[in-house]
Scaffold this motif. Structure first.
Motif, PDB file in Angstrom:
ATOM      1  N   GLN A  60       2.894  22.929 -18.164  1.00  0.00           N
ATOM      2  CA  GLN A  60       3.448  24.280 -18.101  1.00  0.00           C
ATOM      3  C   GLN A  60       2.609  25.270 -17.301  1.00  0.00           C
ATOM      4  O   GLN A  60       3.038  26.381 -17.058  1.00  0.00           O
ATOM      5  CB  GLN A  60       3.671  24.790 -19.532  1.00  0.00           C
ATOM      6  N   HIS A  61       1.436  24.825 -16.843  1.00  0.00           N
ATOM      7  CA  HIS A  61       0.636  25.710 -15.987  1.00  0.00           C
ATOM      8  C   HIS A  61       1.019  25.523 -14.514  1.00  0.00           C
ATOM      9  O   HIS A  61       0.584  26.279 -13.662  1.00  0.00           O
ATOM     10  CB  HIS A  61      -0.859  25.425 -16.182  1.00  0.00           C
ATOM     11  N   MET A  62       1.869  24.515 -14.222  1.00  0.00           N
ATOM     12  CA  MET A  62       2.273  24.268 -12.832  1.00  0.00           C
ATOM     13  C   MET A  62       3.576  24.987 -12.523  1.00  0.00           C
ATOM     14  O   MET A  62       4.536  24.884 -13.284  1.00  0.00           O
ATOM     15  CB  MET A  62       2.459  22.764 -12.593  1.00  0.00           C
ATOM     16  N   SER A  80      -0.887  26.469  -9.473  1.00  0.00           N
ATOM     17  CA  SER A  80      -1.219  26.423 -10.898  1.00  0.00           C
ATOM     18  C   SER A  80      -1.565  27.835 -11.355  1.00  0.00           C
ATOM     19  O   SER A  80      -2.279  28.563 -10.659  1.00  0.00           O
ATOM     20  CB  SER A  80      -2.422  25.507 -11.160  1.00  0.00           C
ATOM     21  N   VAL A  81      -1.063  28.221 -12.530  1.00  0.00           N
ATOM     22  CA  VAL A  81      -1.390  29.550 -13.040  1.00  0.00           C
ATOM     23  C   VAL A  81      -2.880  29.649 -13.346  1.00  0.00           C
ATOM     24  O   VAL A  81      -3.395  30.747 -13.547  1.00  0.00           O
ATOM     25  CB  VAL A  81      -0.560  29.912 -14.295  1.00  0.00           C
ATOM     26  N   LYS A  82      -3.570  28.509 -13.326  1.00  0.00           N
ATOM     27  CA  LYS A  82      -5.015  28.507 -13.582  1.00  0.00           C
ATOM     28  C   LYS A  82      -5.815  28.916 -12.343  1.00  0.00           C
ATOM     29  O   LYS A  82      -7.006  29.160 -12.423  1.00  0.00           O
ATOM     30  CB  LYS A  82      -5.475  27.129 -14.067  1.00  0.00           C
ATOM     31  N   ASP A  83      -5.117  28.958 -11.169  1.00  0.00           N
ATOM     32  CA  ASP A  83      -5.819  29.373  -9.951  1.00  0.00           C
ATOM     33  C   ASP A  83      -5.048  30.512  -9.304  1.00  0.00           C
ATOM     34  O   ASP A  83      -4.194  30.302  -8.451  1.00  0.00           O
ATOM     35  CB  ASP A  83      -5.929  28.204  -8.967  1.00  0.00           C
ATOM     36  N   SER A  85      -5.737  32.759  -7.212  1.00  0.00           N
ATOM     37  CA  SER A  85      -6.102  33.339  -5.904  1.00  0.00           C
ATOM     38  C   SER A  85      -4.922  33.453  -4.934  1.00  0.00           C
ATOM     39  O   SER A  85      -4.763  34.512  -4.317  1.00  0.00           O
ATOM     40  CB  SER A  85      -7.271  32.571  -5.268  1.00  0.00           C
ATOM     41  N   PRO A  86      -4.046  32.441  -4.800  1.00  0.00           N
ATOM     42  CA  PRO A  86      -2.927  32.614  -3.866  1.00  0.00           C
ATOM     43  C   PRO A  86      -2.033  33.795  -4.282  1.00  0.00           C
ATOM     44  O   PRO A  86      -1.452  34.484  -3.436  1.00  0.00           O
ATOM     45  CB  PRO A  86      -2.133  31.304  -3.971  1.00  0.00           C
ATOM     46  N   LEU A  87      -1.962  34.002  -5.578  1.00  0.00           N
ATOM     47  CA  LEU A  87      -1.130  35.084  -6.103  1.00  0.00           C
ATOM     48  C   LEU A  87      -1.698  36.436  -5.699  1.00  0.00           C
ATOM     49  O   LEU A  87      -0.997  37.314  -5.186  1.00  0.00           O
ATOM     50  CB  LEU A  87      -1.096  34.964  -7.620  1.00  0.00           C
ATOM     51  N   TYR A  88      -3.030  36.587  -5.877  1.00  0.00           N
ATOM     52  CA  TYR A  88      -3.648  37.865  -5.530  1.00  0.00           C
ATOM     53  C   TYR A  88      -3.549  38.117  -4.031  1.00  0.00           C
ATOM     54  O   TYR A  88      -3.325  39.246  -3.596  1.00  0.00           O
ATOM     55  CB  TYR A  88      -5.099  37.896  -6.023  1.00  0.00           C
ATOM     56  N   ASP A  89      -3.658  37.030  -3.225  1.00  0.00           N
ATOM     57  CA  ASP A  89      -3.517  37.223  -1.766  1.00  0.00           C
ATOM     58  C   ASP A  89      -2.115  37.765  -1.460  1.00  0.00           C
ATOM     59  O   ASP A  89      -1.951  38.688  -0.670  1.00  0.00           O
ATOM     60  CB  ASP A  89      -3.718  35.883  -1.030  1.00  0.00           C
ATOM     61  N   MET A  90      -1.097  37.179  -2.100  1.00  0.00           N
ATOM     62  CA  MET A  90       0.293  37.627  -1.875  1.00  0.00           C
ATOM     63  C   MET A  90       0.448  39.073  -2.302  1.00  0.00           C
ATOM     64  O   MET A  90       1.059  39.879  -1.588  1.00  0.00           O
ATOM     65  CB  MET A  90       1.255  36.727  -2.662  1.00  0.00           C
ATOM     66  N   LEU A  91      -0.155  39.442  -3.451  1.00  0.00           N
ATOM     67  CA  LEU A  91      -0.008  40.825  -3.931  1.00  0.00           C
ATOM     68  C   LEU A  91      -0.685  41.791  -2.963  1.00  0.00           C
ATOM     69  O   LEU A  91      -0.153  42.855  -2.669  1.00  0.00           O
ATOM     70  CB  LEU A  91      -0.573  40.965  -5.352  1.00  0.00           C
ATOM     71  N   LYS A  92      -1.827  41.391  -2.411  1.00  0.00           N
ATOM     72  CA  LYS A  92      -2.524  42.262  -1.446  1.00  0.00           C
ATOM     73  C   LYS A  92      -1.610  42.542  -0.253  1.00  0.00           C
ATOM     74  O   LYS A  92      -1.573  43.640   0.273  1.00  0.00           O
ATOM     75  CB  LYS A  92      -3.813  41.575  -0.960  1.00  0.00           C
ATOM     76  N   ARG A  93      -0.825  41.508   0.132  1.00  0.00           N
ATOM     77  CA  ARG A  93       0.058  41.653   1.299  1.00  0.00           C
ATOM     78  C   ARG A  93       1.312  42.439   0.956  1.00  0.00           C
ATOM     79  O   ARG A  93       1.956  43.029   1.815  1.00  0.00           O
ATOM     80  CB  ARG A  93       0.466  40.266   1.830  1.00  0.00           C
ATOM     81  N   ASN A  94       1.694  42.435  -0.335  1.00  0.00           N
ATOM     82  CA  ASN A  94       3.015  42.961  -0.700  1.00  0.00           C
ATOM     83  C   ASN A  94       3.009  44.166  -1.625  1.00  0.00           C
ATOM     84  O   ASN A  94       4.070  44.533  -2.138  1.00  0.00           O
ATOM     85  CB  ASN A  94       3.847  41.836  -1.343  1.00  0.00           C
TER      86      ASN A  94
END
Ligand SMILES: C[C@@H](c1ccc(Cl)cc1)n1cnc(-c2ccccc2)c1-c1c(C(=O)NCCN2CCN(C3CCCCC3)CC2)[nH]c2cc(Cl)ccc12
Length: 100
Positions: A60-62, A80-83, A85-94
């Motif tokens: 469920q973390h995937m 993975s919700v455990k990493d 970083s890709p999410l924060y990069d997307m938020l910085k862009r959006n």
């Protein structure tokens, strides 16, 4: 007056304004309006993943977002919700800071 200005700044947790592609995703998860706190953005993104059943029922973390507009925004097939970083990069862009 000073106390009003103080109330506005204190009450108004840092609002952010999502760019249109991200706003559409938040709205699909039930978000209203066009400025949010970061906490609200994360909440609605979580809701979006749940509602669209993008997470793996067993692991469920995937999150498998390839083929979904979330995957377009992230530029990823899965994460993975455990990493986060890709999410924060997307938020910085959006996300842009919303003027008070
Ligand atoms: C700690 C938090 C988090 C928050 C931010 C980050 Cl960068 C990583 C991780 N988190 C932990 N698991 C999740 C998660 C996992 C699967 C499906 C949906 C959410 C989340 C995410 C939340 C959230 O607001 N989470 C509230 C509690 N969640 C627990 C998990 N719960 C579900 C897990 C799957 C099975 C059903 C319950 C939902 C409520 N918002 C997110 C948005 C995205 Cl882009 C990605 C993940 C999340």
């Amino acid at each position: 007056a000073a106390e009003n200005a103080c109330r506005i700044t204190l009450g108004q947790a840092h609002q952010v304004r999502p760019k249109l592609p991200l706003l559409r995703i938040l709205q699909a998860a039930g978000a209203q309006g066009d400025t949010f706190t970061l906490k609200e953005v994360m909440h609605y993104l979580g809701q979006y993943i749940m509602v669209r059943q993008l997470y793996d029922k067993r692991q469920q973390h995937m999150v498998y977002c390839g083929g979904d507009q979330l995957g377009e925004l992230l530029g990823l097939e899965s994460f993975s919700v455990k990493d986060p970083s890709p999410l924060y990069d997307m938020l910085k862009r959006n996300l842009t800071a919303a003027a008070l």
